[in-house]
Design an enzyme around this catalytic site. Structure first.
Site, PDB file in Angstrom:
ATOM      1  N   ASP A  24      10.232  11.448  17.708  1.00 42.57           N
ATOM      2  CA  ASP A  24       9.878  12.782  17.311  1.00 42.57           C
ATOM      3  C   ASP A  24      10.234  13.765  18.427  1.00 42.57           C
ATOM      4  O   ASP A  24       9.903  13.506  19.585  1.00 42.57           O
ATOM      5  CB  ASP A  24       8.361  12.775  17.079  1.00 42.57           C
ATOM      6  CG  ASP A  24       7.925  13.957  16.284  1.00 42.57           C
ATOM      7  OD1 ASP A  24       8.519  15.028  16.469  1.00 42.57           O
ATOM      8  OD2 ASP A  24       6.992  13.803  15.485  1.00 42.57           O
ATOM      9  N   ARG A  51      11.829  16.989   9.237  1.00 42.08           N
ATOM     10  CA  ARG A  51      11.614  18.157  10.084  1.00 42.08           C
ATOM     11  C   ARG A  51      12.166  17.961  11.501  1.00 42.08           C
ATOM     12  O   ARG A  51      13.163  18.525  11.867  1.00 42.08           O
ATOM     13  CB  ARG A  51      10.140  18.518  10.146  1.00 42.08           C
ATOM     14  CG  ARG A  51       9.914  19.797  10.937  1.00 42.08           C
ATOM     15  CD  ARG A  51       8.690  20.585  10.539  1.00 42.08           C
ATOM     16  NE  ARG A  51       7.459  19.890  10.887  1.00 42.08           N
ATOM     17  CZ  ARG A  51       6.270  20.506  11.007  1.00 42.08           C
ATOM     18  NH1 ARG A  51       6.199  21.815  10.836  1.00 42.08           N
ATOM     19  NH2 ARG A  51       5.196  19.819  11.276  1.00 42.08           N
ATOM     20  N   GLU A  98       0.825  -1.204   0.000  1.00 48.86           N
ATOM     21  CA  GLU A  98       0.000   0.000   0.000  1.00 48.86           C
ATOM     22  C   GLU A  98       0.858   1.253   0.000  1.00 48.86           C
ATOM     23  O   GLU A  98       1.777   1.401   0.795  1.00 48.86           O
ATOM     24  CB  GLU A  98      -0.918   0.059   1.227  1.00 48.86           C
ATOM     25  CG  GLU A  98      -1.692   1.378   1.247  1.00 48.86           C
ATOM     26  CD  GLU A  98      -2.539   1.612   2.493  1.00 48.86           C
ATOM     27  OE1 GLU A  98      -2.617   0.723   3.343  1.00 48.86           O
ATOM     28  OE2 GLU A  98      -3.124   2.713   2.567  1.00 48.86           O
ATOM     29  N   ASP A 146       9.239   5.434  15.180  1.00 49.01           N
ATOM     30  CA  ASP A 146       9.105   6.852  14.909  1.00 49.01           C
ATOM     31  C   ASP A 146       9.488   7.585  16.190  1.00 49.01           C
ATOM     32  O   ASP A 146       8.918   7.339  17.249  1.00 49.01           O
ATOM     33  CB  ASP A 146       7.639   7.143  14.539  1.00 49.01           C
ATOM     34  CG  ASP A 146       7.413   8.606  14.210  1.00 49.01           C
ATOM     35  OD1 ASP A 146       8.359   9.410  14.368  1.00 49.01           O
ATOM     36  OD2 ASP A 146       6.296   8.949  13.813  1.00 49.01           O
TER      37      ASP A 146
END
Lengths: 531, 500
Positions: free
Chosen positions: A177, A229, A106, A175
């Site tokens: 962050d 970022r 996907e 992940d």
């Protein structure tokens, strides 16, 4: 995470029927899932900044000339296309090669055909990388997400019984962050804003996690990327990792999650014992030097550099230590402020540990202390000599307090929900972050200390580099040095990032696939020979 | 499952040989129900066996609820377990209850929990003195080998270099280094087992074992947890699969019985119906906050966090949003309320989809039920800056105390609550909270199962506080909102109506 809406943190929430289909989306979006959300206007300052680094024109150039389709395609096929991955059409002259795994993967696109109107299309899939390339060029997605490999090509999702359509494999992903570090970032940054000081948290996180994944779980193919970022992503691509169940993913994620400073703060160390899990010991060994270098001093996060930060820290000591050692040092340090007697933040930390040791008779020492070190132990923390009984429970809490402080201020803060489910989307590597214009480049772990997010090329910079390359080539009269340059990204500063990825991640993985293929072939041959 | 049911079955089972071999296997081992019985059973036996087993499982639940120490289980359980002494009966009864309890998630969860408890009890009984088992394998190791055939026992030379780390990872390990150096082999209780980490997820995720290169190193003392974990995951998977199997004609005759056996525990999703709401209260955007006093702590905590942080993270929105939906807050009012509360956020862009989804207006348009206690307690705990979950489970005593103070519960009344929290009776703590607020509630309140569902708690609280009080607060807003609510029904079908 860079997802603005969090809608994709739970797949169920992001699955929507095709509704409100913007007419710019064409035939292959019919089966796809589309959501339109009016997007918010950025504040004027970042808006103007954004125009410098990101624009539809620059994005178009990036997708047309620089996006490393072949790297992505070679990787996500999980099979050997051909020896060098460039002439794969050779392997199948009749029809374009269709990798089975690739075609069942996907992809989802975030489009912004009209500024401020985001369209989110899920369940896209492509027979091969060339098809994906075409779709990307046509759609110009502002963001590309990669999901799971399903039982069938996701674009045909509607054709299958929902019970027969489900994820079958997916890289284990992590992940991390910087927004999750807000409460300990004392550099002035919050939210999406980052600076070189807070980036050190990512450096630490990459090292701890990379080491843990490799040593504890035996994963060899771990790829790290800058998210563009304020964070990093890890993609663990070993076959064992890709096949993990959701439960196993949760277990791995929970294994690495340390909940110091979170709601349930007793879980770092079992309260009944003085020993610490080897994983945490190892992480501590990695993190403690960073703690001393980047967290304590004034030119770091200044944890022990100013009175307003060290007082709450001393107050967080367990009661027995807070009222003695803590109160004592508070007075001492306050009196020394500005005098020649004032200790450096690192020396303050050492003094604190020393006082705790003396006062509470804790065994062992901090190796960095350089204080009397009679024990041949490589254990850096103060440690209790005996197992914990009722009476020295408090002592035990004091003994582990320094480790908890170090972990609170350095240990990777994972967004574990991303890791727990096969069916979770994560931004594709090599994308461009629309807010910064920076490419999501691979991070080379052995040199992660010198990775500088502010040096990651922006679209703007890349356009300039291409121009400069061609200008230089024209000036020297060599024309196009096509024999040396296979891809246009090799003409820009992306070269070192992408070639590093190929050399350090893709090649070793391909070598393994080839070995497996050979083993399989031999096995098959042997079988045939037997008959 | 291939049980042949016949009320007039011949007394001779189809395959005597097969049964005999099973029989002997079952007597020497604790059955982990890996194999499906293929035996003829009379309908009467079918029912009787199942009921006998159900008594055991219910007793186990009761013992746990009452917080009876596991050492004392024997007294209560053994009389009931007598009836399951026949291994074949035990075997069949388990599979009958599987059929009965596979039907809904709540039933599966209940059955799973009790079966695991039963297995734990049996393993603990079969292996009392642990080290006293001379030579022969313990029941646990046998059970382990039946679920994990490839388990590897570390040889001393393999163990030696890893030992310090294994000891550090598993502090409870009852192994003093001296003993390890000398007489370890004499004592099989100190073996270390190596399994792929995927076979010991529970131990791995709580960092209770040493993990290296994808292998988990498990001391004998932790085997129990490994066996039960394997048993649990197998059973859980099989129950889920079974629930998807359509009823065959052969099973038709048992349907009534199977349904009745399990209905006792069925928890109805009565809070699913949006219209249900709460008697005597019309929740609106304007009065949600004033109803905090009627909320159990898990929801009050989210409301307090919302007040303070002007935001809730994903799981918090879901837990609280669905709760309010169940309490009767309309989608329109929910959107108005949360948009007002999420100060500084672009509500329409970032969250409106989320709320419409909760109300079944987006995505697969499922009408998601509000979370019940089981879901909240067993779900993901909150991370930093998150406030969902069950505070009695996921927060510290200090945090709970602080919240109770904020809600105006007198410290003297908090004792009972905290005592329950500390003994990990999360739901009972919540019931204590209710009692602290309403020392003498009308008996009708208890008809509501308020210790199992936050929405029931809410309802009961509204009821117990007396209609008068509730009507007072509502009458101020209800008139003003009536027209809104009415027109809201029309708008609900049009997602665009919510974005200005």
């Amino acid at each position: 995470m860079d997802h603005p809406s969090e809608t994709d943190t739970e797949p169920a929430m992001a699955i929507s029927e095709a509704e409100a289909v913007n007419d710019t989306t064409t035939k292959d979006a019919v089966d796809a899932v589309v959501t339109v959300t009016p997007s918010k206007k950025e504040s004027t300052s970042s808006q103007s900044q954004q125009e410098h680094v990101f624009s539809p024109e620059l994005l178009k150039l990036y997708y047309a000339r620089l996006f490393p389709y072949s790297l992505l395609g070679d990787w996500l096929s999980y099979t050997i296309m051909s020896d060098d991955g460039t002439t794969r059409s050779k392997t199948s002259q009749q029809q374009p090669f269709s990798s089975k795994v690739f075609s069942r993967r996907e992809f989802s696109f975030t489009l912004e055909p009209i500024p401020g109107e985001e369209i989110y299309i899920r369940y896209q899939s492509f027979n091969n990388i060339q098809e994906l390339e075409k779709a990307i060029q046509r759609r110009q997605p502002h963001k590309i997400d990669i999901g799971a490999v399903f039982t069938h090509p996701p674009k045909d999702k509607q054709a299958y019984d929902p019970k027969l359509f489900h994820p079958v494999q997916r890289e284990l992903v992590f992940d991390i962050d910087l927004t999750d570090y807000d409460d300990i970032r004392h550099c002035g940054c919050t939210g999406a804003k980052i600076c070189p000081k807070c980036w050190t948290y990512m450096t630490m996180a990459v090292q701890v996690m990379d080491q843990g994944l490799k040593e504890d779980f035996g994963f060899d193919h771990v790829a790290w990327f800058y998210s563009g970022r304020r964070g990093v992503h890890a993609w663990i691509c070993d076959e064992e990792a890709r096949m993990l169940s959701n439960e196993a993913r949760s277990a791995v994620a929970n294994y690495f999650e340390v909940s110091v400073g979170k709601k349930n703060s007793e879980s770092l160390l079992s309260s009944s014992s003085s020993s610490v899990h080897p994983m945490l010991e190892r992480a501590y060994d990695v993190l403690e030097p960073y703690f001393c270098r980047d967290v304590l001093p004034a030119d770091g996060h200044g944890l022990l550099a100013t009175q307003e930060l060290w007082e709450p820290l001393l107050d967080s000591l367990p009661a027995a230590a807070r009222d003695t050692v803590g109160a004592n040092l508070k007075k001492k340090w306050a009196a020394s402020v500005g005098t020649s007697k004032e200790l450096s933040p690192v020396d303050k930390w050492k003094q604190l540990l020393q006082h705790l040791r003396v006062k509470f008779g804790l065994q062992d020492e901090n190796q960095n202390d350089g204080d009397a070190n009679n024990h041949a132990s490589n254990n850096k923390r103060p440690k209790l000599s005996t197992s914990v009984s009722e009476t020295n429970k408090e002592k035990h809490r004091i003994a582990v307090w320094p480790m908890e402080v170090v972990f609170l201020h350095t240990y990777p803060r994972l967004d574990i929900n991303v890791s727990k489910m096969q069916n979770h989307l994560l931004k594709s590597p090599f994308c461009v972050h629309p807010k910064t214009g920076r490419v999501c480049v691979p991070i080379h772990v052995p040199t992660v200390d010198s990775f500088d997010p502010f040096a990651v090329p922006t679209l703007n910079q890349l356009a300039r580099e291409l121009d400069e390359y061609h200008a230089a080539a024209a000036a020297t009269g060599t024309g196009t040095s096509d024999d040396k340059v296979e891809y246009e990204w090799q003409k820009t500063s992306l070269k070192s990032y992408f070639e590093g990825f190929r050399k350090d991640f893709l090649r070793p993985m391909q070598k393994e696939w080839r070995q497996k293929e050979r083993d399989q072939a031999e096995q098959d041959a042997a079988m045939r020979g037997d008959f | 499952m291939n049980i042949v049911k016949s009320s007039r079955s011949s007394s001779v089972p189809k395959s005597v040989a097969a049964l005999d071999s099973k029989n002997s296997a079952a007597t020497t081992n604790i059955n982990l129900y890996q194999e499906i019985p293929n035996i003829e059973v009379s309908l009467d036996d079918f029912e009787e066996f199942a009921l006998d087993r159900l008594k055991v499982l219910k007793k186990l639940e009761q013992l746990k609820m009452r917080h009876v120490a596991p050492e004392k289980y024997k007294k209560y359980l053994d009389p009931l377990l007598q009836k399951l002494n026949d291994p074949t009966k035990d075997w069949i009864s388990h599979f009958v209850l599987r059929l009965a309890y596979c039907r809904s998630e709540d039933l599966r969860r209940w059955f799973l929990a009790q079966e695991v408890a039963l297995l734990k009890y049996r393993l603990s009984q079969s292996n009392p003195g642990s080290s006293s088992n001379s030579g022969g394998e313990t029941a646990i190791t046998k059970a382990l080998k039946s679920v994990l055939p490839n388990v590897h026992v570390l040889a001393p030379e393999e163990l030696e270099p890893l030992l310090p780390k294994i000891l550090a990872a598993t502090p409870s390990l009852n192994m003093n280094p001296l003993q390890v150096g000398n007489g370890r082999n004499a004592n099989s209780n100190n073996n270390i087992y190596r399994v792929p980490f995927t076979q010991a997820l529970d131990l791995v995720q709580h960092r209770q074992v040493f993990v290296k290169k994808g292998m988990a190193y498990i001391p004998e003392s932790k085997l129990l947890s490994l066996v039960t974990a394997r048993f649990r995951s197998n059973l859980s998977r099989q129950l889920a699969l079974l629930s998807a199997v359509p009823t065959t004609p052969a099973l038709q005759r048992t349907q009534g019985f199977l349904k009745n056996v399990a209905t006792v525990h069925a928890i109805k999703d009565e809070y699913l119906e949006q219209g249900a709401g709460t008697d005597g209260v019309q929740l609106t955007a304007n009065n949600v906050a004033s109803h905090v006093k009627h909320m159990p702590l898990c929801m009050a905590q989210l409301q307090m966090a919302l007040n303070k942080e002007k935001h809730l993270k994903h799981w918090g929105r879901l837990q609280y949003g669905l709760f309010l939906k169940g309490a009767g807050l309309s989608l329109e009012d929910a959107m108005v309320y949360f948009e007002r509360m999420f100060v500084g956020k672009d509500f329409n862009k970032e969250y409106s989809y989320n709320f419409r989804h909760m109300y079944g207006k987006e995505g697969k348009r499922a009408n998601y039920p509000p979370y019940n206690c089981a879901k909240i307690i067993n779900g993901n705990g909150p991370n930093a800056n998150e406030h969902h979950g069950c505070p009695y489970k996921h927060s510290t005593v200090q945090d709970v105390t602080a919240m109770l103070n904020k809600l105006g519960i007198a410290p003297s009344k908090q004792k009972g609550i905290i005592a329950q929290q500390q003994s990990h009776n999360y739901q009972l703590a919540c019931v204590e909270h209710f009692k602290a607020m309403y020392p003498n509630p009308p008996t009708s309140v208890y008809a509501n199962d308020f210790g199992n569902h936050p929405n029931a708690w809410f309802k009961s609280s509204v009821k117990a506080s007396g209609g008068a009080d509730a009507k007072m607060t509502d009458s101020q807003t209800i008139d003003g909102k009536k027209s809104n609510v009415a027109s809201g029904d029309v708008d609900m079908n049009d997602p665009n109506s919510v974005s200005p």
